[in-house]
Scaffold this active site. Sequence first.
Site, short mmCIF file in Angstrom:
data_model
loop_
_atom_site.label_atom_id
_atom_site.label_comp_id
_atom_site.label_asym_id
_atom_site.label_seq_id
_atom_site.Cartn_x
_atom_site.Cartn_y
_atom_site.Cartn_z
N TYR A 153 0.75 -1.16 0.14
CA TYR A 153 0.07 0.14 -0.07
C TYR A 153 0.88 1.15 0.17
O TYR A 153 0.74 2.24 -0.68
CB TYR A 153 -1.05 0.07 1.01
CG TYR A 153 -1.83 0.97 1.14
CD1 TYR A 153 -3.51 0.69 0.51
CD2 TYR A 153 -1.77 2.33 1.54
CE1 TYR A 153 -4.04 1.71 0.60
CE2 TYR A 153 -2.65 3.52 1.44
CZ TYR A 153 -3.81 3.02 1.02
OH TYR A 153 -4.90 4.12 0.94
N PHE B 245 -6.79 20.06 -24.47
CA PHE B 245 -7.70 18.90 -24.98
C PHE B 245 -8.98 19.02 -24.11
O PHE B 245 -8.96 19.66 -23.28
CB PHE B 245 -6.78 17.65 -24.26
CG PHE B 245 -7.11 16.26 -24.38
CD1 PHE B 245 -7.23 15.68 -25.79
CD2 PHE B 245 -7.94 15.58 -23.62
CE1 PHE B 245 -7.54 14.50 -25.88
CE2 PHE B 245 -8.33 14.37 -23.60
CZ PHE B 245 -8.19 13.80 -25.00
N ASP B 246 -9.90 18.22 -24.81
CA ASP B 246 -11.24 18.23 -24.18
C ASP B 246 -11.55 18.00 -22.63
O ASP B 246 -12.18 18.82 -21.89
CB ASP B 246 -12.19 17.51 -24.82
CG ASP B 246 -12.01 16.18 -25.22
OD1 ASP B 246 -11.12 15.61 -24.42
OD2 ASP B 246 -12.52 15.26 -25.94
N ASP C 77 1.16 19.65 -20.68
CA ASP C 77 0.49 18.31 -20.83
C ASP C 77 0.91 17.30 -21.83
O ASP C 77 1.10 17.55 -23.17
CB ASP C 77 -1.04 18.72 -21.56
CG ASP C 77 -2.11 17.71 -21.52
OD1 ASP C 77 -1.81 16.46 -21.33
OD2 ASP C 77 -3.14 18.02 -21.91
N ALA D 260 1.10 14.14 -22.76
CA ALA D 260 0.63 12.64 -23.23
C ALA D 260 1.42 11.95 -24.39
O ALA D 260 1.69 10.88 -24.48
CB ALA D 260 -0.76 12.70 -23.83
N LYS E 101 -0.79 7.03 -23.69
CA LYS E 101 -0.35 7.05 -25.14
C LYS E 101 1.34 6.86 -25.05
O LYS E 101 1.41 5.96 -25.25
CB LYS E 101 -0.46 8.73 -25.39
CG LYS E 101 -1.95 8.91 -25.77
CD LYS E 101 -2.94 9.34 -24.50
CE LYS E 101 -4.35 9.83 -24.88
NZ LYS E 101 -4.57 10.96 -23.83
N HIS F 246 -21.97 12.50 -28.18
CA HIS F 246 -21.31 11.49 -29.16
C HIS F 246 -21.06 10.15 -28.74
O HIS F 246 -21.09 9.14 -29.72
CB HIS F 246 -20.13 12.16 -29.78
CG HIS F 246 -18.99 12.17 -28.68
ND1 HIS F 246 -19.09 13.45 -27.99
CD2 HIS F 246 -17.98 11.85 -28.52
CE1 HIS F 246 -18.11 13.21 -27.08
NE2 HIS F 246 -17.36 12.45 -27.42
C1 LIG Z 1 -5.51 11.82 -23.46
C2 LIG Z 1 -5.17 12.86 -23.05
C3 LIG Z 1 -5.71 13.43 -21.87
C4 LIG Z 1 -6.45 12.75 -20.71
O1 LIG Z 1 -5.94 11.71 -20.43
P1 LIG Z 1 -6.86 10.41 -19.98
O2 LIG Z 1 -5.77 9.42 -19.71
O3 LIG Z 1 -7.54 10.00 -21.35
O4 LIG Z 1 -7.66 10.64 -18.88
C5 LIG Z 1 -5.25 14.75 -21.70
N1 LIG Z 1 -4.60 15.57 -22.46
C6 LIG Z 1 -4.25 14.91 -23.54
C7 LIG Z 1 -3.19 15.93 -24.79
C8 LIG Z 1 -4.58 13.54 -24.29
O5 LIG Z 1 -4.05 13.20 -25.17
#
Ligand SMILES: *Cc1c(COP(=O)(O)O)cnc(C)c1O
Length: 458
Positions: free
Chosen positions: A72, A124-125, A215, A217, A258, A450
Amino acid sequence: MEYPFSESYKIKMVEPLYRSNLQERAQWIKQADYNLFNLKSNQVYIDLLTDSGTGSMSHHQWAAMMQGDESYAGASSYFQLKKAVKEIFGFDYFLPTHQGRAAENVLFSTLVKTGNIIPGNSHFDTTKGHIEFRGAHAIDCTIDEAFDTHADFPFKGNVDIQKLENVFISESADNIPFVILTLTNNTAGGQPVSMQNMREVSILCKKYSIALLYDSARFAENAYFIKLREVEYKNKTIREIVTEMYSYTDMMTMSSKKDGIVNIGGLIGLRSEEIFKKASTFNIMFEGFISYGGMAGRDMSALAVGLNEVLDFNYLETRIKQVEYLGNKLIEAGIPIQKPIGGHAIFVNATEFLVNVPREQFVAQTLAIELYLEAGVRGVEIGTLLADRDPQTRQNRYPRLELLRLAIPRRVYTNNHMDVVAHALIKIFERRNEISSGFEIMEEAPILRHFTVKLKKN
Ligand SMILES: *Cc1c(COP(=O)(O)O)cnc(C)c1O
Protein backbone atom coordinates in the site's frame (compact mmCIF):
# COMPACT_ATOMS: atom_id res chain seq x y z
CA MET A 1 18.35 0.82 -54.24
CA GLU A 2 17.30 1.87 -50.74
CA TYR A 3 16.68 -0.79 -48.10
CA PRO A 4 12.98 -1.21 -47.29
CA PHE A 5 12.01 0.21 -43.91
CA SER A 6 10.86 -2.37 -41.37
CA GLU A 7 9.71 -2.54 -37.75
CA SER A 8 12.22 -2.31 -34.87
CA TYR A 9 10.54 -5.21 -33.01
CA LYS A 10 9.10 -8.65 -33.67
CA ILE A 11 5.89 -10.30 -32.44
CA LYS A 12 5.84 -12.75 -29.52
CA MET A 13 2.13 -13.01 -28.76
CA VAL A 14 -0.81 -12.61 -31.12
CA GLU A 15 -4.50 -11.83 -30.69
CA PRO A 16 -6.74 -13.29 -33.41
CA LEU A 17 -9.01 -10.92 -35.31
CA TYR A 18 -12.36 -11.80 -36.83
CA ARG A 19 -12.88 -10.73 -40.43
CA SER A 20 -16.60 -10.11 -40.75
CA ASN A 21 -18.60 -9.75 -43.96
CA LEU A 22 -20.66 -6.81 -45.20
CA GLN A 23 -23.98 -8.41 -44.23
CA GLU A 24 -22.87 -8.92 -40.63
CA ARG A 25 -21.50 -5.39 -40.36
CA ALA A 26 -24.67 -3.85 -41.81
CA GLN A 27 -26.68 -5.64 -39.15
CA TRP A 28 -24.32 -4.79 -36.27
CA ILE A 29 -24.04 -1.10 -37.06
CA LYS A 30 -27.83 -0.83 -37.34
CA GLN A 31 -28.18 -2.57 -33.96
CA ALA A 32 -25.61 -0.05 -32.64
CA ASP A 33 -27.88 2.81 -33.82
CA TYR A 34 -25.11 3.91 -36.20
CA ASN A 35 -22.92 4.88 -33.25
CA LEU A 36 -19.45 3.30 -33.49
CA PHE A 37 -19.01 3.54 -29.70
CA ASN A 38 -21.85 1.01 -29.36
CA LEU A 39 -20.08 -1.73 -31.33
CA LYS A 40 -18.54 -4.68 -29.53
CA SER A 41 -14.80 -4.87 -30.12
CA ASN A 42 -15.14 -8.29 -31.79
CA GLN A 43 -17.40 -6.68 -34.40
CA VAL A 44 -14.42 -4.52 -35.43
CA TYR A 45 -11.60 -5.82 -37.63
CA ILE A 46 -9.13 -2.91 -37.38
CA ASP A 47 -9.79 -0.59 -34.47
CA LEU A 48 -8.54 2.97 -35.00
CA LEU A 49 -10.97 4.56 -32.51
CA THR A 50 -8.12 5.79 -30.31
CA ASP A 51 -4.40 5.40 -29.56
CA SER A 52 -5.17 5.80 -25.84
CA GLY A 53 -4.45 2.73 -23.71
CA THR A 54 -4.56 0.50 -26.80
CA GLY A 55 -0.81 -0.07 -27.30
CA SER A 56 1.10 -3.36 -26.99
CA MET A 57 3.53 -3.68 -24.13
CA SER A 58 7.00 -5.12 -24.66
CA HIS A 59 8.30 -8.29 -23.00
CA HIS A 60 10.35 -6.03 -20.69
CA GLN A 61 7.14 -4.36 -19.57
CA TRP A 62 5.37 -7.69 -19.04
CA ALA A 63 8.37 -8.89 -17.02
CA ALA A 64 8.12 -5.71 -14.91
CA MET A 65 4.39 -6.43 -14.37
CA MET A 66 5.28 -9.76 -12.78
CA GLN A 67 7.60 -7.98 -10.35
CA GLY A 68 5.09 -5.31 -9.36
CA ASP A 69 5.14 -4.50 -5.65
CA GLU A 70 1.56 -4.22 -4.38
CA SER A 71 2.42 -2.76 -0.95
CA TYR A 72 0.00 0.00 0.00
CA ALA A 73 2.71 2.47 0.97
CA GLY A 74 6.29 2.85 -0.22
CA ALA A 75 6.15 0.12 -2.89
CA SER A 76 9.34 -0.44 -4.90
CA SER A 77 7.21 0.01 -8.07
CA TYR A 78 6.51 3.57 -6.92
CA PHE A 79 10.23 4.27 -6.47
CA GLN A 80 10.98 2.83 -9.94
CA LEU A 81 8.47 5.22 -11.46
CA LYS A 82 9.69 8.15 -9.34
CA LYS A 83 13.24 7.47 -10.57
CA ALA A 84 12.08 7.41 -14.22
CA VAL A 85 10.22 10.72 -13.79
CA LYS A 86 13.30 12.32 -12.22
CA GLU A 87 15.75 10.96 -14.80
CA ILE A 88 13.64 11.69 -17.87
CA PHE A 89 11.81 14.91 -16.97
CA GLY A 90 13.91 16.25 -14.10
CA PHE A 91 11.09 16.62 -11.57
CA ASP A 92 11.92 16.10 -7.89
CA TYR A 93 8.27 15.80 -6.93
CA PHE A 94 5.80 13.42 -8.55
CA LEU A 95 2.33 12.00 -7.93
CA PRO A 96 0.89 8.93 -9.70
CA THR A 97 -2.77 9.08 -10.81
CA HIS A 98 -5.06 6.57 -12.51
CA GLN A 99 -5.05 8.44 -15.85
CA GLY A 100 -4.46 11.85 -17.44
CA ARG A 101 -7.73 13.54 -16.51
CA ALA A 102 -7.19 12.45 -12.90
CA ALA A 103 -3.83 14.27 -12.91
CA GLU A 104 -5.72 17.34 -14.19
CA ASN A 105 -8.36 16.95 -11.49
CA VAL A 106 -5.77 16.79 -8.70
CA LEU A 107 -3.51 19.60 -9.95
CA PHE A 108 -6.33 21.94 -10.99
CA SER A 109 -8.06 21.43 -7.63
CA THR A 110 -4.84 22.81 -6.16
CA LEU A 111 -4.24 25.72 -8.56
CA VAL A 112 -7.39 26.81 -10.45
CA LYS A 113 -9.91 29.29 -9.00
CA THR A 114 -13.23 30.61 -10.36
CA GLY A 115 -12.68 33.34 -12.93
CA ASN A 116 -9.09 32.31 -13.75
CA ILE A 117 -7.81 32.46 -17.31
CA ILE A 118 -5.68 29.58 -18.63
CA PRO A 119 -4.12 30.23 -22.04
CA GLY A 120 -2.60 27.44 -24.12
CA ASN A 121 -2.47 25.66 -27.48
CA SER A 122 -5.86 24.01 -28.19
CA HIS A 123 -6.51 22.51 -24.74
CA PHE A 124 -7.51 18.83 -24.86
CA ASP A 125 -11.23 18.26 -24.14
CA THR A 126 -10.82 16.79 -20.62
CA THR A 127 -8.33 19.58 -19.81
CA LYS A 128 -10.80 22.21 -20.93
CA GLY A 129 -13.55 20.36 -19.04
CA HIS A 130 -11.55 20.49 -15.79
CA ILE A 131 -10.88 24.22 -16.33
CA GLU A 132 -14.50 25.14 -17.11
CA PHE A 133 -15.87 22.90 -14.36
CA ARG A 134 -14.07 25.21 -11.92
CA GLY A 135 -15.55 28.35 -13.47
CA ALA A 136 -12.27 29.28 -15.17
CA HIS A 137 -11.69 29.90 -18.90
CA ALA A 138 -9.37 28.33 -21.45
CA ILE A 139 -8.05 30.67 -24.15
CA ASP A 140 -6.66 29.08 -27.31
CA CYS A 141 -3.52 30.86 -28.51
CA THR A 142 -2.52 28.31 -31.19
CA ILE A 143 -0.98 29.80 -34.36
CA ASP A 144 -3.44 30.43 -37.23
CA GLU A 145 -1.59 28.03 -39.58
CA ALA A 146 -2.95 25.13 -37.49
CA PHE A 147 -6.45 25.63 -38.87
CA ASP A 148 -5.50 25.41 -42.55
CA THR A 149 -5.41 21.67 -43.34
CA HIS A 150 -3.44 22.33 -46.55
CA ALA A 151 -0.66 24.49 -45.03
CA ASP A 152 2.52 22.39 -44.75
CA PHE A 153 3.88 24.18 -41.64
CA PRO A 154 6.30 21.95 -39.61
CA PHE A 155 5.14 22.98 -36.11
CA LYS A 156 1.39 23.53 -36.25
CA GLY A 157 1.15 22.88 -32.50
CA ASN A 158 2.94 26.14 -31.66
CA VAL A 159 1.57 28.95 -29.53
CA ASP A 160 1.33 32.39 -31.15
CA ILE A 161 3.61 34.38 -28.83
CA GLN A 162 1.88 37.67 -29.65
CA LYS A 163 -1.59 36.23 -28.90
CA LEU A 164 -0.22 34.88 -25.60
CA GLU A 165 1.34 38.19 -24.59
CA ASN A 166 -1.92 39.99 -25.45
CA VAL A 167 -3.72 37.70 -22.98
CA PHE A 168 -1.03 38.43 -20.35
CA ILE A 169 -1.46 42.18 -20.91
CA SER A 170 -5.27 42.20 -20.88
CA GLU A 171 -5.50 40.00 -17.75
CA SER A 172 -3.65 40.62 -14.53
CA ALA A 173 -0.90 38.01 -14.11
CA ASP A 174 -2.29 36.77 -10.80
CA ASN A 175 -5.51 35.76 -12.57
CA ILE A 176 -3.48 33.34 -14.74
CA PRO A 177 -2.39 30.37 -12.58
CA PHE A 178 -0.43 28.81 -15.47
CA VAL A 179 -0.11 28.41 -19.22
CA ILE A 180 -0.63 24.95 -20.77
CA LEU A 181 1.43 23.60 -23.65
CA THR A 182 -0.02 20.38 -25.08
CA LEU A 183 2.68 18.09 -26.54
CA THR A 184 1.82 17.15 -29.23
CA ASN A 185 -1.16 19.34 -29.93
CA ASN A 186 -3.84 16.62 -30.13
CA THR A 187 -6.78 18.83 -31.07
CA ALA A 188 -4.85 20.38 -33.97
CA GLY A 189 -4.10 16.88 -35.34
CA GLY A 190 -1.15 15.51 -33.36
CA GLN A 191 0.95 18.46 -34.49
CA PRO A 192 4.23 19.17 -32.67
CA VAL A 193 5.44 22.24 -30.77
CA SER A 194 8.98 23.37 -31.64
CA MET A 195 11.77 23.68 -29.07
CA GLN A 196 12.09 27.32 -30.05
CA ASN A 197 8.42 27.88 -29.25
CA MET A 198 8.78 26.15 -25.86
CA ARG A 199 11.75 28.40 -25.09
CA GLU A 200 9.89 31.56 -26.15
CA VAL A 201 6.76 30.64 -24.17
CA SER A 202 8.96 29.93 -21.14
CA ILE A 203 10.76 33.29 -21.41
CA LEU A 204 7.46 35.14 -21.73
CA CYS A 205 5.95 33.27 -18.75
CA LYS A 206 9.02 34.13 -16.62
CA LYS A 207 8.78 37.80 -17.63
CA TYR A 208 5.22 37.91 -16.27
CA SER A 209 5.89 35.47 -13.39
CA ILE A 210 3.36 32.94 -14.68
CA ALA A 211 3.94 29.19 -14.31
CA LEU A 212 4.14 26.82 -17.27
CA LEU A 213 2.54 23.35 -17.44
CA TYR A 214 3.15 20.71 -20.12
CA ASP A 215 0.24 18.39 -20.93
CA SER A 216 2.60 15.56 -21.87
CA ALA A 217 0.56 12.70 -23.37
CA ARG A 218 2.71 12.50 -26.54
CA PHE A 219 5.96 14.12 -25.36
CA ALA A 220 8.24 11.58 -27.10
CA GLU A 221 6.46 11.87 -30.46
CA ASN A 222 6.90 15.65 -30.10
CA ALA A 223 10.63 15.17 -29.42
CA TYR A 224 10.94 12.99 -32.54
CA PHE A 225 9.54 15.79 -34.70
CA ILE A 226 11.98 18.27 -33.11
CA LYS A 227 14.88 15.98 -34.03
CA LEU A 228 13.69 15.71 -37.62
CA ARG A 229 12.48 19.24 -38.26
CA GLU A 230 14.59 21.60 -36.13
CA VAL A 231 18.13 21.56 -37.54
CA GLU A 232 19.98 22.25 -34.27
CA TYR A 233 18.61 19.00 -32.84
CA LYS A 234 19.52 16.70 -35.73
CA ASN A 235 22.38 15.05 -33.83
CA LYS A 236 20.80 15.04 -30.36
CA THR A 237 19.28 11.93 -28.84
CA ILE A 238 15.55 11.87 -28.01
CA ARG A 239 16.50 11.72 -24.32
CA GLU A 240 18.62 14.88 -24.65
CA ILE A 241 15.82 16.65 -26.49
CA VAL A 242 13.29 15.66 -23.81
CA THR A 243 15.65 16.91 -21.08
CA GLU A 244 15.88 20.30 -22.77
CA MET A 245 12.09 20.45 -23.42
CA TYR A 246 11.34 19.94 -19.73
CA SER A 247 14.03 22.37 -18.58
CA TYR A 248 11.63 25.11 -19.73
CA THR A 249 8.59 24.03 -17.69
CA ASP A 250 7.52 24.14 -14.03
CA MET A 251 5.02 21.29 -14.04
CA MET A 252 3.66 18.41 -16.08
CA THR A 253 0.52 16.31 -16.23
CA MET A 254 0.53 13.15 -18.29
CA SER A 255 -1.85 10.53 -19.59
CA SER A 256 0.42 7.46 -19.62
CA LYS A 257 -2.00 5.71 -21.96
CA LYS A 258 -0.24 7.24 -24.96
CA ASP A 259 3.55 7.65 -24.81
CA GLY A 260 3.79 5.67 -21.56
CA ILE A 261 2.81 2.66 -23.75
CA VAL A 262 0.69 1.21 -20.95
CA ASN A 263 -3.03 0.51 -20.84
CA ILE A 264 -3.84 2.75 -17.88
CA GLY A 265 -2.09 5.38 -15.78
CA GLY A 266 -1.16 9.01 -15.36
CA LEU A 267 1.12 11.29 -13.39
CA ILE A 268 1.95 14.79 -12.19
CA GLY A 269 5.52 16.14 -12.12
CA LEU A 270 6.42 19.22 -10.06
CA ARG A 271 9.40 21.33 -9.01
CA SER A 272 7.61 23.11 -6.17
CA GLU A 273 7.45 21.35 -2.81
CA GLU A 274 4.64 23.66 -1.76
CA ILE A 275 2.38 22.71 -4.70
CA PHE A 276 3.32 19.05 -4.18
CA LYS A 277 2.15 19.20 -0.55
CA LYS A 278 -1.17 20.80 -1.46
CA ALA A 279 -1.75 18.46 -4.41
CA SER A 280 -0.93 15.43 -2.22
CA THR A 281 -4.06 16.09 -0.17
CA PHE A 282 -6.24 16.05 -3.30
CA ASN A 283 -4.41 12.96 -4.56
CA ILE A 284 -5.25 11.12 -1.34
CA MET A 285 -8.90 12.23 -1.57
CA PHE A 286 -9.49 11.46 -5.24
CA GLU A 287 -6.92 8.87 -6.30
CA GLY A 288 -5.30 6.96 -3.45
CA PHE A 289 -2.27 7.26 -1.23
CA ILE A 290 0.56 9.32 -2.78
CA SER A 291 2.68 6.25 -3.45
CA TYR A 292 0.14 4.61 -5.78
CA GLY A 293 -2.53 7.19 -6.77
CA GLY A 294 -5.03 4.71 -8.22
CA MET A 295 -2.45 2.56 -9.98
CA ALA A 296 -1.56 -1.03 -9.18
CA GLY A 297 2.13 -1.53 -8.35
CA ARG A 298 2.55 -3.68 -11.48
CA ASP A 299 1.13 -0.85 -13.63
CA MET A 300 3.63 1.64 -12.15
CA SER A 301 6.49 -0.77 -12.90
CA ALA A 302 5.34 -1.28 -16.51
CA LEU A 303 5.05 2.49 -16.92
CA ALA A 304 8.57 3.08 -15.59
CA VAL A 305 9.83 0.72 -18.32
CA GLY A 306 7.52 2.21 -21.00
CA LEU A 307 8.72 5.77 -20.34
CA ASN A 308 12.28 4.64 -21.08
CA GLU A 309 11.33 2.53 -24.12
CA VAL A 310 9.45 5.35 -25.77
CA LEU A 311 12.70 7.37 -25.91
CA ASP A 312 14.25 4.85 -28.31
CA PHE A 313 14.62 6.55 -31.69
CA ASN A 314 14.09 3.25 -33.53
CA TYR A 315 10.77 2.73 -31.80
CA LEU A 316 9.63 6.29 -32.56
CA GLU A 317 10.73 6.03 -36.18
CA THR A 318 8.77 2.79 -36.61
CA ARG A 319 5.75 4.39 -35.01
CA ILE A 320 5.66 7.67 -36.89
CA LYS A 321 6.62 6.06 -40.20
CA GLN A 322 3.60 3.77 -39.92
CA VAL A 323 1.30 6.77 -39.52
CA GLU A 324 3.05 8.39 -42.50
CA TYR A 325 2.77 5.16 -44.51
CA LEU A 326 -1.01 5.25 -44.22
CA GLY A 327 -1.19 9.01 -44.76
CA ASN A 328 0.97 8.95 -47.90
CA LYS A 329 -1.15 6.18 -49.46
CA LEU A 330 -4.21 8.36 -49.00
CA ILE A 331 -2.48 11.48 -50.32
CA GLU A 332 -1.35 9.55 -53.43
CA ALA A 333 -4.97 8.58 -54.07
CA GLY A 334 -6.04 12.22 -53.83
CA ILE A 335 -7.92 11.77 -50.56
CA PRO A 336 -8.04 15.04 -48.59
CA ILE A 337 -6.22 14.64 -45.26
CA GLN A 338 -4.68 17.08 -42.82
CA LYS A 339 -1.08 18.01 -43.66
CA PRO A 340 1.60 17.63 -42.56
CA ILE A 341 0.83 14.13 -41.24
CA GLY A 342 0.79 14.24 -37.42
CA GLY A 343 2.21 11.89 -34.82
CA HIS A 344 -0.56 9.52 -33.84
CA ALA A 345 -3.42 9.75 -36.31
CA ILE A 346 -4.61 10.59 -39.80
CA PHE A 347 -7.39 13.15 -40.08
CA VAL A 348 -9.54 12.85 -43.21
CA ASN A 349 -11.31 16.04 -44.22
CA ALA A 350 -14.85 14.68 -44.57
CA THR A 351 -16.49 17.78 -46.07
CA GLU A 352 -13.97 17.71 -48.94
CA PHE A 353 -14.42 13.92 -49.30
CA LEU A 354 -18.22 13.62 -49.26
CA VAL A 355 -19.25 16.83 -51.00
CA ASN A 356 -22.87 15.72 -51.57
CA VAL A 357 -23.79 15.05 -47.93
CA PRO A 358 -25.40 18.10 -46.29
CA ARG A 359 -23.57 19.44 -43.21
CA GLU A 360 -26.63 18.94 -40.98
CA GLN A 361 -26.56 15.20 -41.78
CA PHE A 362 -23.20 14.64 -40.02
CA VAL A 363 -20.67 14.25 -42.83
CA ALA A 364 -17.73 12.85 -40.85
CA GLN A 365 -20.01 10.35 -39.08
CA THR A 366 -21.35 9.28 -42.49
CA LEU A 367 -17.79 8.66 -43.69
CA ALA A 368 -16.93 6.78 -40.48
CA ILE A 369 -19.91 4.45 -41.02
CA GLU A 370 -19.07 3.92 -44.70
CA LEU A 371 -15.56 2.88 -43.66
CA TYR A 372 -16.88 0.46 -41.08
CA LEU A 373 -19.28 -1.10 -43.59
CA GLU A 374 -16.60 -1.30 -46.27
CA ALA A 375 -13.90 -3.10 -44.26
CA GLY A 376 -14.75 -3.31 -40.54
CA VAL A 377 -12.41 -0.40 -39.75
CA ARG A 378 -13.48 1.79 -36.82
CA GLY A 379 -12.42 5.45 -36.82
CA VAL A 380 -14.03 8.30 -34.94
CA GLU A 381 -15.95 11.44 -35.88
CA ILE A 382 -14.31 14.73 -34.89
CA GLY A 383 -17.05 16.97 -36.15
CA THR A 384 -20.56 18.22 -35.48
CA LEU A 385 -21.65 15.32 -33.25
CA LEU A 386 -18.60 15.87 -31.04
CA ALA A 387 -18.99 19.67 -31.11
CA ASP A 388 -22.44 19.29 -29.53
CA ARG A 389 -25.15 21.98 -29.32
CA ASP A 390 -24.79 25.58 -28.21
CA PRO A 391 -25.78 25.55 -24.50
CA GLN A 392 -28.02 28.62 -24.95
CA THR A 393 -29.65 28.28 -28.36
CA ARG A 394 -29.55 24.43 -28.44
CA GLN A 395 -28.63 24.66 -32.13
CA ASN A 396 -25.96 22.36 -33.57
CA ARG A 397 -22.50 23.93 -33.40
CA TYR A 398 -20.69 23.48 -36.70
CA PRO A 399 -16.94 23.29 -36.08
CA ARG A 400 -14.39 24.71 -38.52
CA LEU A 401 -13.45 21.23 -39.68
CA GLU A 402 -15.46 18.05 -40.11
CA LEU A 403 -12.89 15.26 -39.65
CA LEU A 404 -12.69 11.47 -39.54
CA ARG A 405 -9.81 10.54 -37.21
CA LEU A 406 -7.94 7.30 -37.70
CA ALA A 407 -5.79 6.91 -34.57
CA ILE A 408 -3.07 4.27 -34.79
CA PRO A 409 -2.41 2.19 -31.65
CA ARG A 410 1.28 1.75 -30.74
CA ARG A 411 2.99 -1.51 -31.84
CA VAL A 412 -0.38 -3.19 -32.57
CA TYR A 413 -1.06 -3.34 -36.31
CA THR A 414 1.24 -4.08 -39.25
CA ASN A 415 1.49 -2.11 -42.47
CA ASN A 416 -0.66 -4.81 -44.11
CA HIS A 417 -3.47 -3.59 -41.87
CA MET A 418 -2.71 -0.05 -43.00
CA ASP A 419 -3.01 -1.26 -46.62
CA VAL A 420 -6.51 -2.55 -45.86
CA VAL A 421 -7.51 0.80 -44.31
CA ALA A 422 -6.15 2.73 -47.30
CA HIS A 423 -7.76 0.35 -49.82
CA ALA A 424 -11.14 0.68 -48.12
CA LEU A 425 -11.00 4.48 -48.09
CA ILE A 426 -9.90 4.55 -51.74
CA LYS A 427 -12.86 2.35 -52.71
CA ILE A 428 -15.24 4.73 -50.93
CA PHE A 429 -13.50 7.68 -52.57
CA GLU A 430 -14.13 6.14 -56.00
CA ARG A 431 -17.87 5.99 -55.34
CA ARG A 432 -18.06 9.18 -53.26
CA ASN A 433 -20.43 10.95 -55.65
CA GLU A 434 -23.10 8.29 -55.11
CA ILE A 435 -23.15 9.05 -51.37
CA SER A 436 -25.54 11.93 -50.91
CA SER A 437 -27.34 11.37 -47.63
CA GLY A 438 -26.21 11.00 -44.04
CA PHE A 439 -27.87 10.54 -40.68
CA GLU A 440 -30.44 12.09 -38.38
CA ILE A 441 -30.48 12.10 -34.56
CA MET A 442 -33.16 10.00 -32.85
CA GLU A 443 -31.95 10.37 -29.27
CA GLU A 444 -29.12 12.32 -27.62
CA ALA A 445 -27.77 13.22 -24.16
CA PRO A 446 -27.68 16.90 -23.10
CA ILE A 447 -23.83 16.95 -23.09
CA LEU A 448 -21.09 14.70 -24.54
CA ARG A 449 -23.75 13.31 -26.86
CA HIS A 450 -21.36 11.58 -29.28
CA PHE A 451 -20.76 8.69 -26.87
CA THR A 452 -24.41 7.65 -26.62
CA VAL A 453 -26.23 9.27 -29.55
CA LYS A 454 -28.72 7.13 -31.50
CA LEU A 455 -28.91 7.83 -35.22
CA LYS A 456 -31.05 6.77 -38.14
CA LYS A 457 -30.32 6.71 -41.86
CA ASN A 458 -31.69 9.51 -43.99
C1 LIG B 1 -5.63 11.60 -23.45
C2 LIG B 1 -5.27 12.97 -23.11
C3 LIG B 1 -5.62 13.54 -21.87
C4 LIG B 1 -6.49 12.82 -20.87
O1 LIG B 1 -5.95 11.64 -20.45
P1 LIG B 1 -6.80 10.34 -20.06
O2 LIG B 1 -5.76 9.35 -19.72
O3 LIG B 1 -7.63 9.94 -21.25
O4 LIG B 1 -7.65 10.71 -18.89
C5 LIG B 1 -5.19 14.83 -21.62
N1 LIG B 1 -4.49 15.53 -22.52
C6 LIG B 1 -4.14 15.01 -23.71
C7 LIG B 1 -3.36 15.83 -24.68
C8 LIG B 1 -4.52 13.73 -24.05
O5 LIG B 1 -4.20 13.23 -25.26
